[in-house]
Every structure is written in structure tokens, then in C-alpha cells.
Write a protein that holds these residues in place. Sequence first.
Motif, PDB file in Angstrom:
ATOM      1  N   LYS A  44       2.013  19.783   3.917  1.00  0.00           N
ATOM      2  CA  LYS A  44       0.687  19.232   4.244  1.00  0.00           C
ATOM      3  C   LYS A  44      -0.267  20.312   4.777  1.00  0.00           C
ATOM      4  CE  LYS A  44       3.116  14.956   5.267  1.00  0.00           C
ATOM      5  NZ  LYS A  44       3.384  13.830   6.160  1.00  0.00           N
ATOM      6  N   ASP A  45      -0.112  21.495   4.277  1.00  0.00           N
ATOM      7  CA  ASP A  45      -0.923  22.624   4.729  1.00  0.00           C
ATOM      8  C   ASP A  45      -1.887  23.102   3.644  1.00  0.00           C
ATOM      9  OD1 ASP A  45       0.869  23.673   2.909  1.00  0.00           O
ATOM     10  OD2 ASP A  45       1.550  25.318   4.187  1.00  0.00           O
ATOM     11  N   HIS A  46      -2.252  22.237   2.742  1.00  0.00           N
ATOM     12  CA  HIS A  46      -3.010  22.613   1.558  1.00  0.00           C
ATOM     13  C   HIS A  46      -4.497  22.742   1.908  1.00  0.00           C
ATOM     14  CE1 HIS A  46       0.812  21.216   0.124  1.00  0.00           C
ATOM     15  NE2 HIS A  46       0.527  19.974   0.492  1.00  0.00           N
ATOM     16  N   PRO A  47      -5.070  23.929   1.796  1.00  0.00           N
ATOM     17  CA  PRO A  47      -6.446  24.145   2.267  1.00  0.00           C
ATOM     18  C   PRO A  47      -7.483  23.287   1.562  1.00  0.00           C
ATOM     19  CG  PRO A  47      -5.632  26.044   1.031  1.00  0.00           C
ATOM     20  CD  PRO A  47      -4.465  25.171   1.288  1.00  0.00           C
ATOM     21  N   ASN A  48      -7.222  22.899   0.325  1.00  0.00           N
ATOM     22  CA  ASN A  48      -8.156  22.044  -0.406  1.00  0.00           C
ATOM     23  C   ASN A  48      -7.615  20.635  -0.603  1.00  0.00           C
ATOM     24  OD1 ASN A  48     -10.213  24.030  -0.765  1.00  0.00           O
ATOM     25  ND2 ASN A  48      -8.947  24.990  -2.349  1.00  0.00           N
ATOM     26  N   GLY A  49      -6.721  20.238   0.287  1.00  0.00           N
ATOM     27  CA  GLY A  49      -6.260  18.872   0.304  1.00  0.00           C
ATOM     28  C   GLY A  49      -5.067  18.584  -0.582  1.00  0.00           C
ATOM     29  N   VAL A  50      -4.692  17.310  -0.601  1.00  0.00           N
ATOM     30  CA  VAL A  50      -3.495  16.850  -1.283  1.00  0.00           C
ATOM     31  C   VAL A  50      -3.550  17.093  -2.786  1.00  0.00           C
ATOM     32  CG1 VAL A  50      -4.343  14.500  -1.661  1.00  0.00           C
ATOM     33  CG2 VAL A  50      -1.887  14.893  -1.350  1.00  0.00           C
ATOM     34  N   TRP A  51      -4.757  17.277  -3.333  1.00  0.00           N
ATOM     35  CA  TRP A  51      -4.921  17.444  -4.775  1.00  0.00           C
ATOM     36  C   TRP A  51      -4.417  18.797  -5.272  1.00  0.00           C
ATOM     37  CZ3 TRP A  51      -8.607  15.909  -1.270  1.00  0.00           C
ATOM     38  CH2 TRP A  51      -8.815  14.514  -1.209  1.00  0.00           C
ATOM     39  N   ILE A  69       0.846  -1.198   0.000  1.00  0.00           N
ATOM     40  CA  ILE A  69       0.000   0.000   0.000  1.00  0.00           C
ATOM     41  C   ILE A  69       0.879   1.245   0.000  1.00  0.00           C
ATOM     42  CG2 ILE A  69      -1.761   1.312   1.245  1.00  0.00           C
ATOM     43  CD1 ILE A  69      -2.740  -1.275   2.477  1.00  0.00           C
ATOM     44  N   VAL A  70       0.539   2.177  -0.880  1.00  0.00           N
ATOM     45  CA  VAL A  70       1.150   3.503  -0.894  1.00  0.00           C
ATOM     46  C   VAL A  70       0.031   4.527  -0.764  1.00  0.00           C
ATOM     47  CG1 VAL A  70       2.503   5.176  -2.225  1.00  0.00           C
ATOM     48  CG2 VAL A  70       3.049   2.729  -2.371  1.00  0.00           C
ATOM     49  N   ASP A  71       0.183   5.469   0.156  1.00  0.00           N
ATOM     50  CA  ASP A  71      -0.826   6.530   0.256  1.00  0.00           C
ATOM     51  C   ASP A  71      -0.254   7.759   0.947  1.00  0.00           C
ATOM     52  OD1 ASP A  71      -3.333   7.878   0.072  1.00  0.00           O
ATOM     53  OD2 ASP A  71      -4.349   5.956   0.238  1.00  0.00           O
ATOM     54  N   HIS A  72      -1.030   8.836   0.856  1.00  0.00           N
ATOM     55  CA  HIS A  72      -0.628  10.129   1.401  1.00  0.00           C
ATOM     56  C   HIS A  72      -0.595  10.061   2.932  1.00  0.00           C
ATOM     57  CE1 HIS A  72      -1.700  11.211  -2.682  1.00  0.00           C
ATOM     58  NE2 HIS A  72      -2.957  10.901  -2.458  1.00  0.00           N
ATOM     59  N   ARG A  73       0.505  10.481   3.532  1.00  0.00           N
ATOM     60  CA  ARG A  73       0.746  10.271   4.960  1.00  0.00           C
ATOM     61  C   ARG A  73       0.525  11.544   5.777  1.00  0.00           C
ATOM     62  NH1 ARG A  73       6.364   7.636   6.187  1.00  0.00           N
ATOM     63  NH2 ARG A  73       7.041   9.427   4.923  1.00  0.00           N
ATOM     64  N   TRP A  74      -0.322  11.423   6.781  1.00  0.00           N
ATOM     65  CA  TRP A  74      -0.577  12.511   7.717  1.00  0.00           C
ATOM     66  C   TRP A  74       0.298  12.322   8.954  1.00  0.00           C
ATOM     67  CZ3 TRP A  74      -2.352  17.046   6.959  1.00  0.00           C
ATOM     68  CH2 TRP A  74      -2.829  17.846   8.005  1.00  0.00           C
TER      69      TRP A  74
END
Length: 274
Positions: free
Chosen positions: A234-241, A186-191
Motif C-alpha cells: 500500500k505504498d504506491h505513490p499514484n494509488g492502488v491503480w 461490498i468489496v473494496d481496497h482496504r487502508w
Amino acid sequence: MKTAIRKTLACSALMLAGVLAIGQAAAQHNGPLLAAIHGDHRSDLNKARDVYRSPYDTLTFFGIEPHHTVIEAWPGGGWYTEILAPYLKENGKLIAATYDRSDNPEQGWMTGSNAAFARLVDSNPELYGDIEISQQLTQSQSAIAPAGTVDAIVDFRNAHNWLGMGADNVVMAWHAALKPGGVVGIVDHRWPADQAAIPGNGYIHEQQLIDLMTAHGFTLAGRSEINANPNDPKDHPNGVWMLPPNLRGLDDETRARNVRIGESDRMTLKFIKN
């Protein structure tokens, strides 16, 4: 003097052993996988993502071999399919577990994801025509492959979706499909582990996935920083996208900043079926 000579000879032997080990490691490079990654069938746009997604190191870490039967969970537009299909074509098998293929899927965007994958398959029947298509439901446990027949399942940047849509069903279906000792990668965006999750931003905690997988018959076999990006704030107001490759809804200044950051910071986890 004799002691000094013995030390010199011992050092030389160690150096020679090191050189031989390096040579053996180089000889063990996975030529078929490298050929699939560098093949002309892949677009320059997709190859440009290799620097962020490290496909060779990632698939090697998961232990994917050319004779394996592999399920790619929710392949989307097929970024990894472009690599896995030719790699497994001769001696293995690739099964694409797409989203709900009914006329009324749980989420409307699932139909678009399935359509994007169909376009890839139709674009090169010679290369992709042997891919088996199944569906991975989230609202119930689906049979994505005959029980106990699959060597490995890989899931790239999907967990942040299915964790909130029947995660137990997903993992139980994986467990049923895999052979004993089979692998899930599994690979995914990490918080960050020390920060409360923010629903809907695309990032998830590593421990949340680990707890889910171990509760359903898997053991964490390893984690890697292959796909880490310490430059992601990881401070993107509209998410990782808002990061590449989407760069969604950005002004010119923010776009330039996010292009410099690159793709998201990602966990890379390997689990073994008990």
C-alpha cells in the motif's frame, strides 16, 4: 479394555461424522455458480483475475442464490456481470445500476463507464439481454428498483469513489430497494486502520464504511478475508491503480514488482437491512 474400546468406537464415529459432513458440504457446492464462473463466455483475461477476486467464495459469502433479484452497483466493464448474468438468468433477475445516464453526468468518466458496460451487453444479447438497466445517482437519492423488491446488492471496488460523492444518497437508495433482511455485499481496497487515510489513493478504511452503513439502517453481518492480500504494501505513490490489472504509469522494474504483488488488499463486508 472396555473403556479403550468405547474410546476407539467414539473416535471412529467422530471420524465418520466428519467424513459425512465433508461429503455433504461437497454435495452442496453451487453447481450453477461454478458453471457461470467457468463458462466459455468469459475471456481468459477475465478468468485470470479469479485468483485475486475469488468470485465463487465471495458470492457464496454474500449468500447470492440463483432465484434472487440482485442489483450490481456500477458494474463498469462487467467483470462480475459475466458471472451474475448467466447465474441469475433462468430464475432470478440482474439489475445493473449504472452511473448517471444523462448527457451531463457529475463526473465525465461516468459516461465512459456506462459505454463500457453497454459494449458488454451488446456483445451477447442472448446472455445479457435480460439485464435490467437503471441508474444510481450520487448527487440525489435515486430509485434504482421498486421499493422492497431486491434480495441483494453487490458493490465491487466502487466505494472509494462514491464515499466522496453523496454517500448518504447511495446507501439510502440501497435501503429503499431492498426487502427486509436484504443483503449488501461490498468489496473494496482496504487502508490500514491505524493509518490516516490518504485522499485519492483508492484505499479506504473498513470502519468508515461500517459507520456509514449502520447509520442508515444496516447491520454488519460479517466480514471476510476472502479478498485479502497481505503482500500489498500500500505504498504506491499514484494509488492502488499501480497494481494489477491497471499497472498504471510504471517502469519495467516497478511493473515486475507489482505483478508479483498481485491485486490490492481488499475488505469484504456483508450487511443486512434492519
